[in-house]
Motif scaffolding. Structure first.
Motif, PDB file in Angstrom:
ATOM      1  N   GLY A 130      -3.130   4.745  -6.487  1.00  0.00           N
ATOM      2  CA  GLY A 130      -3.764   5.551  -5.203  1.00  0.00           C
ATOM      3  C   GLY A 130      -3.867   7.023  -5.637  1.00  0.00           C
ATOM      4  N   SER A 131      -2.995   7.657  -6.358  1.00  0.00           N
ATOM      5  CA  SER A 131      -3.304   9.021  -6.613  1.00  0.00           C
ATOM      6  C   SER A 131      -4.408   9.292  -7.636  1.00  0.00           C
ATOM      7  N   VAL A 132      -4.526   8.431  -8.613  1.00  0.00           N
ATOM      8  CA  VAL A 132      -6.007   8.575  -9.623  1.00  0.00           C
ATOM      9  C   VAL A 132      -7.145   8.394  -8.668  1.00  0.00           C
ATOM     10  N   GLU A 133      -7.108   7.336  -7.740  1.00  0.00           N
ATOM     11  CA  GLU A 133      -8.411   7.249  -7.034  1.00  0.00           C
ATOM     12  C   GLU A 133      -8.840   8.550  -6.174  1.00  0.00           C
ATOM     13  N   LYS A 134      -7.559   8.990  -5.690  1.00  0.00           N
ATOM     14  CA  LYS A 134      -7.662  10.233  -4.588  1.00  0.00           C
ATOM     15  C   LYS A 134      -7.991  11.434  -5.451  1.00  0.00           C
ATOM     16  N   PHE A 135      -7.557  11.567  -6.740  1.00  0.00           N
ATOM     17  CA  PHE A 135      -7.784  12.673  -7.667  1.00  0.00           C
ATOM     18  C   PHE A 135      -9.223  12.724  -8.046  1.00  0.00           C
ATOM     19  N   LEU A 136      -9.811  11.492  -8.311  1.00  0.00           N
ATOM     20  CA  LEU A 136     -11.346  11.392  -8.918  1.00  0.00           C
ATOM     21  C   LEU A 136     -12.170  11.505  -7.685  1.00  0.00           C
ATOM     22  N   VAL A 160      -4.667  21.567 -12.738  1.00  0.00           N
ATOM     23  CA  VAL A 160      -3.051  21.716 -12.519  1.00  0.00           C
ATOM     24  C   VAL A 160      -2.957  21.396 -10.968  1.00  0.00           C
ATOM     25  N   LEU A 161      -3.768  22.167 -10.000  1.00  0.00           N
ATOM     26  CA  LEU A 161      -3.555  22.046  -8.694  1.00  0.00           C
ATOM     27  C   LEU A 161      -4.203  20.318  -8.076  1.00  0.00           C
ATOM     28  N   PRO A 162      -5.208  20.148  -8.698  1.00  0.00           N
ATOM     29  CA  PRO A 162      -5.703  19.056  -7.985  1.00  0.00           C
ATOM     30  C   PRO A 162      -4.922  17.758  -8.304  1.00  0.00           C
ATOM     31  N   PRO A 163      -4.388  17.282  -9.432  1.00  0.00           N
ATOM     32  CA  PRO A 163      -3.251  16.283  -9.340  1.00  0.00           C
ATOM     33  C   PRO A 163      -2.278  16.355  -8.435  1.00  0.00           C
ATOM     34  N   ILE A 164      -1.386  17.527  -8.163  1.00  0.00           N
ATOM     35  CA  ILE A 164      -0.613  17.653  -7.330  1.00  0.00           C
ATOM     36  C   ILE A 164      -1.046  17.660  -6.091  1.00  0.00           C
ATOM     37  N   LYS A 165      -2.186  18.191  -5.623  1.00  0.00           N
ATOM     38  CA  LYS A 165      -2.617  17.970  -4.182  1.00  0.00           C
ATOM     39  C   LYS A 165      -2.874  16.417  -3.829  1.00  0.00           C
ATOM     40  N   ALA A 166      -3.578  15.830  -4.960  1.00  0.00           N
ATOM     41  CA  ALA A 166      -3.763  14.242  -4.838  1.00  0.00           C
ATOM     42  C   ALA A 166      -2.594  13.500  -4.378  1.00  0.00           C
ATOM     43  N   LEU A 167      -1.583  13.790  -5.232  1.00  0.00           N
ATOM     44  CA  LEU A 167      -0.440  12.909  -5.383  1.00  0.00           C
ATOM     45  C   LEU A 167       0.478  13.423  -3.830  1.00  0.00           C
ATOM     46  N   ALA A 168       0.459  14.768  -3.653  1.00  0.00           N
ATOM     47  CA  ALA A 168       0.947  15.122  -2.427  1.00  0.00           C
ATOM     48  C   ALA A 168       0.441  14.244  -1.102  1.00  0.00           C
ATOM     49  N   GLN A 169      -1.108  14.432  -1.034  1.00  0.00           N
ATOM     50  CA  GLN A 169      -1.523  13.863   0.024  1.00  0.00           C
ATOM     51  C   GLN A 169      -1.442  12.127   0.096  1.00  0.00           C
ATOM     52  N   LEU A 225       0.664  -1.097  -0.154  1.00  0.00           N
ATOM     53  CA  LEU A 225      -0.052   0.050   0.130  1.00  0.00           C
ATOM     54  C   LEU A 225       0.762   1.252   0.037  1.00  0.00           C
ATOM     55  N   MET A 226       1.961   1.181   0.536  1.00  0.00           N
ATOM     56  CA  MET A 226       2.653   2.327   0.770  1.00  0.00           C
ATOM     57  C   MET A 226       3.913   2.242  -0.693  1.00  0.00           C
ATOM     58  N   SER A 227       3.990   1.310  -1.442  1.00  0.00           N
ATOM     59  CA  SER A 227       4.757   1.409  -2.529  1.00  0.00           C
ATOM     60  C   SER A 227       4.444   2.645  -3.487  1.00  0.00           C
ATOM     61  N   LEU A 228       5.652   3.080  -4.084  1.00  0.00           N
ATOM     62  CA  LEU A 228       5.412   4.235  -5.064  1.00  0.00           C
ATOM     63  C   LEU A 228       4.591   3.868  -6.276  1.00  0.00           C
ATOM     64  N   ARG A 229       4.721   2.696  -6.692  1.00  0.00           N
ATOM     65  CA  ARG A 229       4.227   2.243  -7.778  1.00  0.00           C
ATOM     66  C   ARG A 229       2.486   2.554  -7.478  1.00  0.00           C
ATOM     67  N   TYR A 230       2.136   2.002  -6.346  1.00  0.00           N
ATOM     68  CA  TYR A 230       0.747   2.023  -6.051  1.00  0.00           C
ATOM     69  C   TYR A 230       0.273   3.518  -6.101  1.00  0.00           C
ATOM     70  N   LEU A 231       1.134   4.274  -4.972  1.00  0.00           N
ATOM     71  CA  LEU A 231       0.901   5.897  -4.857  1.00  0.00           C
ATOM     72  C   LEU A 231       0.673   6.424  -6.152  1.00  0.00           C
ATOM     73  N   ASP A 262     -12.051   6.045   2.262  1.00  0.00           N
ATOM     74  CA  ASP A 262     -12.739   7.118   2.821  1.00  0.00           C
ATOM     75  C   ASP A 262     -13.500   6.943   4.187  1.00  0.00           C
ATOM     76  N   THR A 263     -12.901   7.775   4.989  1.00  0.00           N
ATOM     77  CA  THR A 263     -13.667   7.631   6.583  1.00  0.00           C
ATOM     78  C   THR A 263     -15.197   8.010   6.427  1.00  0.00           C
ATOM     79  N   SER A 264     -15.656   9.038   5.800  1.00  0.00           N
ATOM     80  CA  SER A 264     -17.011   9.084   5.738  1.00  0.00           C
ATOM     81  C   SER A 264     -17.937   7.753   4.869  1.00  0.00           C
ATOM     82  N   GLU A 265     -17.148   7.460   4.036  1.00  0.00           N
ATOM     83  CA  GLU A 265     -17.897   6.165   3.129  1.00  0.00           C
ATOM     84  C   GLU A 265     -17.867   5.040   4.068  1.00  0.00           C
ATOM     85  N   GLU A 266     -16.787   4.801   5.029  1.00  0.00           N
ATOM     86  CA  GLU A 266     -16.758   3.639   5.947  1.00  0.00           C
ATOM     87  C   GLU A 266     -17.616   3.823   6.887  1.00  0.00           C
TER      88      GLU A 266
END
Length: 1688
Positions: A798-804, A1119-1128, A788-794, A1143-1147
């Motif tokens: 992971g970043s695509v899912e976070k972005f969407l 521009v900003l959302p992809p950077i924000k998602a990847l940084a998070q 889960l913490m590998s860069l390949r997944y992030l 996602d906490t609210s979904e859970e």
């Protein structure tokens, strides 16, 4: 007190009454200068004239006595004696102490004066003796003007500080020959490599050392050098202690005084050197002042005052030296440095009041004097006055006053040669304009004035000391009336002040529209209203709307009051020509001046809304945008509301209909379908879970209440099965049915409700028969925390899912139904943020002045991009506030309705028959073997191959396969034979899987034991099967695998946190309404304010604002959302080590529903299973490529893609770096130079022709009407033009051995050989290549060195014409001249290009000239446009990639060793590296040469400096870059050879080489034949056929269509026509066509039967990846389509 003051001024007045210079002596009637230099008597007279005087003439006895008193014993001096004194001395008695020897002719004698009354006459033959002499100066020493201070008290205080801080060195010339001090020992460069403490100490020592040697400097260049050293020492203020700064200021003052003193002794020194020394002194002043202001907090007030006084006095000395001592007439000098600018001028009284005195950057100011500034005692209008204007961009008095000064601080000083002029209380004002470096922006927008409507602007005045300046700029000049009101709006009947503009006194259109309101006209702080009205109403007959710009700002003109140590405003006021960029001060005195500046806050009066909306037809941009946004919002809200209603139905947990009532362990299955194209499926999906304690039955994942597995869907199922323990694998397949059977599964999570554990399965795979690798059945291992913490997944998943999920705009479409943040809420937040963005953007944009733009053009400016980024950053906190506000609203969980089936409880299963147990055993064996086979391939990456030759029956065959697979799994993780001692460390995943195998074997043992051997055909097989299973279990036990419960540490699960299991406390119900009220309030206010401001703008400015807003919206969207998602993702998982990816609210929503299901009994959650349903059977195994092989292929693919990308970036960087040094204007400049000089140059055949061409063409074109420029007026002549010749040895015509040698001797005029050493003129002296800075030149007839005999033509036409006349007169060019070079350099600043012209005349063997021109164009200065940053980035990229390639080649060479050089690909890479190294070296060499030649040029601008070597290096670098780009393109062809078309062409050329080789040989034979023939026939007359090689080049030109037919046909029509015709027929129509036919034949065969190549598998894998990424389905064969139709 007053007595002391009087005595002080008395001493000062006496000290300044000396009529002679400091080192002259007053002897009564004149001043004398004793010169120790020993020269003959005639030379003494000339030396005195050079000093500005004459040889002293003694005309009285008193003068003679005074002179004798000055002499020392034994010293004699040349003097002259008047005839009157000669007679007196002859008649006087010797007893009076005078000795005078009279000769016959006194006029022919020379006189020498000695100490002790000795005056002698000497014989004329003795006049050539060398002794000292005395010069007389009739003019008296002018008084040095003192600084003019505001009052006499201030001047007294200032002079007191001056007396305390300065000690003037003795102003006496050095006695005899005194060596100058060695300044080389004071080296400030040594401070760079020292520690801070050591640097501080060393700096103080160097300053003291410099202070000790300053008094010994009597040469002007040494003053400049010492000043440069002082500047370097003061550069770093961190190294300066307070005492060092004070001493440095004393050194500066001493240097300035020595500068004045040396000017008295200097003779024949150019004013250029004097100006350079003054500039060096001013640079030292600048650094001293800057250092004191940077460190003033470490200095006492006394130290700061001392530093400032010394520094300002040094500026006075610079002015005094340049304007008074030099006595060069009326002149001016300007100097500038980092923070200061200085202008000194010597003008007459008339010019003082007619000229403006301006300082340059960085402190720009203008000073204009009125008539009353001329003192009344200056009666002569031509009497010179000295003006000093010192401007500083920093406030020199910031240490004493907190007042903020904006712009430069200016000191003005006026004096004449006798005294400083006190200027105060003038009847007219001195106009001082202070220009700010950066234009201040006004926040007052453009307004539109309409008929019968006055426009008011409200400003908030906060200061009662500053003047209010109102500037109105209408588009067309019209008369206006301005009214001022306080607290209320002003009009024609109620106002405080009013004015009509323009006033009619100014010539410029904008000058008369300024209204200055001093503080006395205002009523203090508060809100003021400026009303604008048009006085001439007839203008409305032509105009409907009058746009104009209003700027309102506050400013104050102040001067520095020395007495009170503060800024005061007495005698100064703000002038009417003040603007946003400069303040005009009107003052009646002289001292230091400054100004304040403040943009008045603009207050929007909302009561003018109706008047603004009345202009909507003129500027509908804002209102139209608002209407369009509201319409879009309403449409989207309706759609979102409907989708939210549909999403409510999707928020449910589907209870699987095939749950077995016999099992009681509940698992929640959460399946996430991906977002790729065609990701959803219509097939029936089947799932199996595998754990440490066993496996579940296949279950169909379905929900009768909704459609499942749609694109981007999140489906949740409740599964009941047996206890599985720790899960290790998940198996998914589907029925491949329906209209869209393909399915892309993103992620699956399984939660054990009893154990409160969650397992994640990262799938990201296609289950499809026509996508990716066409697999319908896949096994996925459980993900560990590291996965889960590998860069390949992030980076990928992971970043695509976070972005969407987090992208506010995009999530309106992709919103998960489980999220409590509804689509309606999201679109409302989006619109609110959009309105906020509009307001922020328009407020920023309204601060900017109007930008000129051409109508009809759409362009994006830097201002728009800057404002878009500013507004985007300011919107971030607003975004977080609005979004998080709705996240706190918790949706109420509804009651769960469980559908009632007809049969919820199944009957107890009947006991299995004897035959059924046997079939079940075989089925279980087959399923286990199938699962293990796929697991080893898909998870472990191995490709197991079953042993051949086995003919056993089914039970044993399955057991053999099972045994082989278990052995394969164990061997994968067992240490190798080479490292057999390694300790086996298994991961939790492997331990769990081995424990699962052990449980499987135990179950098989039970099943085999339950088989009734009487009902089987071969009981021995089952007995043997039991033994095999027992052996396998024993084998696992040997691997430390037992049936004991696994420890809790061996797990890949994640605990369910408390926040997931419990619902958070809901906010009060009223909070929901508060959120909506806040949202709509901020949206309404933003929209309303945005419309108001847009209506207050011009249409063009509103359109530009709209473009900037779109840019800001684009940035917030993409521009900003992809950077924000990847940084998070990186922060959460890599930094904070968070393991929960849900996602906490979904859970919370999910666990809220599960809490309602927890109380339901098992029978309500159970169903029944149709065992005969074929979907429960996994699809048959296809040819599956092992994961290891696939990884190898992927590694090759990624390596190839990496090489292609790196090479393309390297190629692009190389091309950018190459073309950055080139310009399309090179051709135009070269063409212009050719048309001016070289077109007629080719007609020169003799020396007479050269001189005629020089006078007729060269001089008129080389020297234009503007000094320093050639005739075109755009190109600057760099240095002088030069003629250089190489000569043959004299009298070498009869000696063949000497004929080709070069003459290196020096001669006299007319090439007369010199006898002995004498004065040689440089024209006839041979200069070496090193002396000339030359370089060998390759011409048409040979290569020539860079030495020779040179003549420079000078900097103007008259000088050049005189030089040419002298050359022709003395036959500088004659029959021994071997080659002539005419060299000159020009620089065109418009295109930033140098053109180096070298016109060559070579003397051939018949004595005729062969002219040729070498024009080389290059760029030496970097481009100042925006592409400089791009070039710098490309250079950095080039260097980085080049170093990477070099390292890669070194590693490859180390690995391959000698075989490295046998691979042509390696040789290609090696060639690229070698040429890159050469190009880098040439680039560095060119930079060094460029610096050297520019330095030599700056040393003397009138000399010729050769740029030829730099041009040669630049040309070589250009050729190297061309070859480098060509080789890189060849390598790119090789890298892209995996493309089928490129591979086809490559193989065609490779196979056709044997066939086309013969044709190439035939073409070569014909080419040689025709070349020889043409050379023999036409070489004697046509230059293109002079040699065989040139004939070959001409024939090749004929083949490609570049040929001059006329010259051949004119010479010989018959032979010429025959040769041309046969050449075209044989070479083009016959041989070339046969050559192409052979090539096309090979191409056709290769296309029909292509040669296989190793990159084919990589291409297939690439297509496989692309099809999976973009959902591109593969074409199916007819058999596959028919089979699918049968299934359906």
């Amino acid at each position: 007190m007053w007595t002391l003051v009087f005595l002080f001024f008395t001493v000062l007045s006496k000290a300044d009454t000396s009529r002679c210079k400091d080192y002259y002596v007053d002897v009564g009637a004149f001043c004398v200068q004793l010169v120790k230099t020993e020269v003959p008597f005639p030379d003494a007279k000339e030396h005195c004239k050079g000093f500005g005087g004459k040889l002293v003439q003694i005309s009285s006895l008193e003068t003679l006595k005074n002179l004798m008193d000055l002499l020392q014993d034994g010293d004699g001096y040349w003097v002259e004696v008047s005839p009157t004194l000669t007679g007196q001395l002859h008649n006087q008695d010797h007893d009076q102490g005078y000795s005078y020897n009279k000769g016959p002719h006194a006029s022919e004698l020379c006189h020498i004066i000695f100490k002790d009354s000795q005056l002698r006459r000497v014989n004329p033959l003795k006049c050539e003796d060398k002794i000292a002499f005395i010069c007389a100066h009739n003019h008296v020493q002018p008084q040095k003007p003192k600084r003019d201070i505001r009052s006499w008290c201030q001047r007294f205080c200032f002079q007191s500080r001056k007396a305390a801080t300065t000690k003037k060195p003795p102003a006496t010339p050095p006695q005899g020959t005194v060596p100058p001090p060695n300044l080389e020992v004071i080296n400030p460069a040594q401070l760079n490599n020292m520690s801070l403490a050591k640097a501080i100490k060393t700096t103080e020592e160097l300053v003291n050392q410099l202070q000790n040697v300053v008094k010994d400097i009597w040469i002007v260049p040494l003053v400049a050098k010492a000043s440069d050293i002082l500047t370097q020492l003061m550069t770093s203020s961190n190294f300066l202690t307070p005492s060092a700064q004070v001493n440095a200021s004393d050194v500066l003052l001493l240097l300035s005084e020595q500068f004045s003193n040396t000017m008295y002794l200097a003779t024949n020194i150019s004013m250029e050197n004097v100006s350079d020394s003054a500039n060096s002194l001013f640079q030292a002043f600048d650094r001293t002042m800057r250092a004191s202001l940077e460190n003033y907090y470490n200095l006492t007030a006394e130290q700061v005052n001392r530093i400032h006084d010394s520094s300002f006095l040094s500026v006075d000395n610079i002015e005094y030296t340049l304007l008074t001592i030099s006595q060069r007439g009326l002149q001016s000098y300007s100097f500038s440095s980092s923070v200061s600018s200085l202008t000194v001028a010597r003008v007459n009284a008339t010019d003082l009041i007619t000229k403006s005195f301006t300082t340059e950057e960085p402190a720009v100011s203008r000073v204009t004097f009125p008539v009353s500034a001329v003192p009344q005692n200056v009666n002569d209008s031509l009497k010179p006055l000295n003006v000093q204007v010192l401007a500083m961009s920093i406030n020199p008095f910031c240490y004493a006053s907190d007042k903020e000064i904006i712009g430069p601080v200016v000191n003005i000083h006026l004096s004449n040669d006798e005294e400083s002029l006190e200027i105060h209380d003038l009847s007219e004002f001195i106009k001082i304009v202070l220009v700010r470096n950066e234009s201040s922006s006004s926040n007052n927008p453009n307004v539109n004035l309409t008929k019968n409507q006055n426009m008011s602007v409200a400003v908030n005045v906060t200061s009662v000391e500053e003047s209010l300046v109102v500037t109105v700029k209408p588009d067309i000049p019209v008369p206006l009336v301005l009214y001022l009101g306080f607290q209320v709006k002003a009009n024609s009947s109620h106002f405080m002040e009013n004015i009509s503009v323009p006033n009619g006194k100014t010539k410029e259109r904008d000058d008369g529209y300024t209204w200055v309101l001093p503080p006395e006209k205002l009523n203090g702080s508060g809100t003021y209203y400026i009303t604008v009205s048009i006085s001439n109403q007839s203008i409305w007959n032509e105009q409907e709307v009058m746009p104009f710009f209003i700027s309102v700002f506050a400013t104050q003109c102040v001067y520095w009051n020395y007495n009170q140590s503060e800024w005061s405003e007495d005698g100064c006021q703000v002038g009417p020509q003040s603007t946003m960029t400069e303040t005009q001060c009107l003052c009646n005195h002289l001292t230091f001046f400054g100004s304040t500046f403040f943009v008045m806050p603009h207050v929007v009066d909302l009561s003018d809304t109706l008047s603004l909306f009345a202009n909507v037809t003129k500027n509908p941009v804002g209102l139209a945008l608002l209407g369009a946004l509201i319409g879009f919002y309403l449409l989207v809200v309706v759609w979102a509301w409907k989708k939210d209603k549909e999403d409510v139905k999707k928020v449910r947990v589907a209870i699987l209909t095939d749950n077995d009532p016999a099992f009681h362990f509940r698992y929640v299955i959460k399946v996430c379908t991906g977002y790729r194209k065609g990701a959803g499926t219509t097939s029936q999906v089947v799932m199996m879970l595998y754990g440490s304690e066993g496996q579940s039955d296949p279950h169909i994942l379905s929900d009768p209440e909704k459609e499942v597995f749609t694109r981007g869907a999140v489906d949740v199922f409740l599964l009941k099965t047996r206890f599985l323990g720790e899960l290790h694998s998940l198996r998914l397949w589907h029925s491949n049915s329906g209209s869209s059977p393909s399915w892309y599964v993103h992620r699956v999570s399984v939660t054990d409700l009893a154990a409160q554990k969650t397992w994640y399965f990262l799938c990201d795979s296609w289950l499809a028969s026509d996508l990716a690798d066409c697999q319908l059945d896949r096994i996925f291992p459980s993900a560990s925390k590291g996965d889960l913490m590998s860069l390949r997944y992030l980076l990928l998943s992971g970043s695509v899912e976070k972005f969407l999920k987090d992208h506010l705009w995009l999530s309106v479409w992709t919103r998960c139904p489980w999220s409590p943040f509804t689509r309606v809420q999201r679109i409302c937040c989006c619109m609110s943020l959009l309105f906020c963005s509009l307001v922020i953007n328009i407020m920023f944009w309204n601060l900017q002045p109007d930008e000129d733009s051409e109508p009809g053009q759409f362009f994006i400016t830097l201002t728009q991009i800057k404002i878009s980024f500013q507004s985007s950053l300011m919107l971030v906190p607003v975004n977080l506030l609005i979004v998080q506000m709705f996240q706190l609203i918790q949706v109420q969980i509804k009651q769960v309705n469980i559908p009632q089936n007809k049969l919820r409880v199944t009957l107890a299963p009947k006991p299995c028959s004897k035959e059924a147990s046997t079939e079940q055993l075989l089925k279980d064996l087959k399923d286990i073997v199938d699962f293990l086979h796929k697991y080893i391939i898909q998870v472990l990456g191995e490709n197991p191959t079953y042993p051949e030759g086995s003919n056993k029956q089914l039970p044993l065959k399955h057991l053999d396969d099972l045994s082989y697979l278990i052995q394969s799994f164990i061997c994968v993780h067992r240490p190798t034979q080479e490292n057999s001692t390694r300790i086996i460390v298994r991961s939790p995943q492997q331990c769990i899987f081995l424990h699962y195998l052990y449980r499987v074997l135990e179950n098989l043992m039970i099943e085999v034991s339950s088989v009734d051997l009487s009902y089987v055909s071969k009981p021995s097989d089952y007995i043997q099967a039991a033994n095999v299973i027992y052996d396998l279990r024993e084998h696992l036990q040997n691997e430390n695998v037992t049936g004991a419960t696994l420890p809790s540490s061996l797990t890949t699960s994640f605990p369910v946190t408390t926040t997931q299991r419990t619902r958070c406390s809901r906010m009060p119900k009223a909070f929901t309404y508060m959120c909506w009220v806040f949202l709509f309030a901020i949206s309404a206010f933003s929209a309303y304010y945005m419309v108001l401001i847009s209506l207050d703008m011009t249409k063009e400015k509103a359109t530009s604002w709209l473009i900037s807003m779109l840019l800001s919206f684009f940035q917030s969207l993409f521009v900003l959302p992809p950077i924000k998602a990847l940084a998070q993702m990186v922060i959460l998982f890599r930094v904070l080590r968070k393991s929960n990816i849900e996602d906490t609210s979904e859970e919370q929503q999910l666990h809220g529903i599960l809490s309602l299901l927890a109380s339901r009994p098992d029978w309500e959650l159970s169903g029944w299973r149709d065992q005969n349903n074929p979907v429960y059977q996994a699809p048959a195994n296809k040819d599956i490529v092992s994961l290891k092989k696939q990884k190898i292929m992927e590694r090759k693919l990624y390596t190839l893609i990496h090489d292609i990308i790196v090479h393309i970036v390297f190629l692009v960087a190389t091309m950018i770096a190459t073309y950055a040094e080139r310009s399309p204007n090179e051709y135009m400049l070269n063409k212009a130079m050719q048309s001016s000089f070289s077109d007629t140059f080719s007609n020169i055949r003799s020396i007479e022709d050269f001189y005629s061409w020089s006078w007729g063409t060269l001089l008129p074109n080389l020297y234009g009407n503007y000094p320093g420029f050639i005739t075109d007026g755009n190109s600057f002549l760099v240095g002088s033009a030069r003629i250089r010749q190489l000569r043959r040895v004299l009298n070498s015509a009869s000696n063949q051995a000497l004929y080709d040698s070069e003459d290196t001797d020096s001669y006299g005029p007319g090439w007369v050989p010199l006898r002995g050493v004498g004065n040689q003129e440089s024209w006839w002296v041979y200069h070496t290549e090193t002396e000339l800075g030359g370089y060998p030149i390759w011409a048409q007839l040979g290569t020539y060195s860079g030495d020779g005999y040179v003549v420079e033509l000078g900097m103007n036409s008259s000088s050049a014409s005189s030089v040419l006349t002298q050359l022709k007169k003395y036959n500088w060019l004659d029959s021994y001249t071997k080659v002539i070079f005419l060299e000159f350099n020009v620089y065109n600043a418009n295109v930033n290009l140098f053109c180096l012209a070298t016109l060559i005349l070579e003397v051939n063997v018949i004595g005729d000239f062969s002219p040729s021109a070498d024009l080389q164009t290059m760029r030496l200065y970097k481009d100042t446009s925006g592409q400089l940053n791009v070039q710098f980035i490309s250079d950095m990229v080039f260097v980085v990639i080049f170093l990477y390639i070099v390292l890669h080649q070194i590693l490859r060479l180390k690995t391959q060793k000698c075989s490295y050089f046998r691979n042509y690909r390696n040789l290609l890479d090696l060639s690229i590296v070698a040429i890159s190294c050469c190009n880098t070296g040439l680039y560095v060499k060119r930079k060094l040469l460029h610096q050297n030649v520019i330095y030599r040029y700056h040393l003397d601008h009138t000399r010729f400096v050769s740029f030829y070597e730099t041009a040669v290096i630049d040309s070589a670098q250009g050729y190297g870059s061309a070859f480098l780009v060509a080789l890189m393109i060849v390598k790119l062809w090789r890298l892209l050879n995996l493309n089928p078309n490129l591979h086809l062409i490559t193989m065609t050329l490779r196979k056709a080489w044997t066939e086309i080789g013969g044709f190439l040989f035939t073409i070569l034979i014909l080419l040689i034949a025709y070349s020889i023939t043409c050379n023999l026939l036409f070489g004697w007359c046509i230059s293109s056929y002079r040699t065989v090689l040139e004939s070959a080049v001409t024939i090749i030109s004929l083949l490609i269509g570049i040929f001059d037919y006329e010259e051949v046909l004119t010479l010989d029509p018959v032979l010429g026509s025959l040769l041309i015709t046969t050449c075209v027929i044989f070479l083009i129509f016959v041989v070339v066509n046969i050559f192409l036919s052979a090539l096309l034949g090979v191409f056709s065969r290769e296309r029909q039967c292509p040669t296989p190549y190793e990159e084919k598998e990589i291409v297939d894998l690439l297509l496989l990846k692309l099809s999976g990424l973009f959902g591109i389905r593969k074409k199916q064969s007819k058999s596959q389509e028919e089979a699918k139709d049968k299934e359906m």
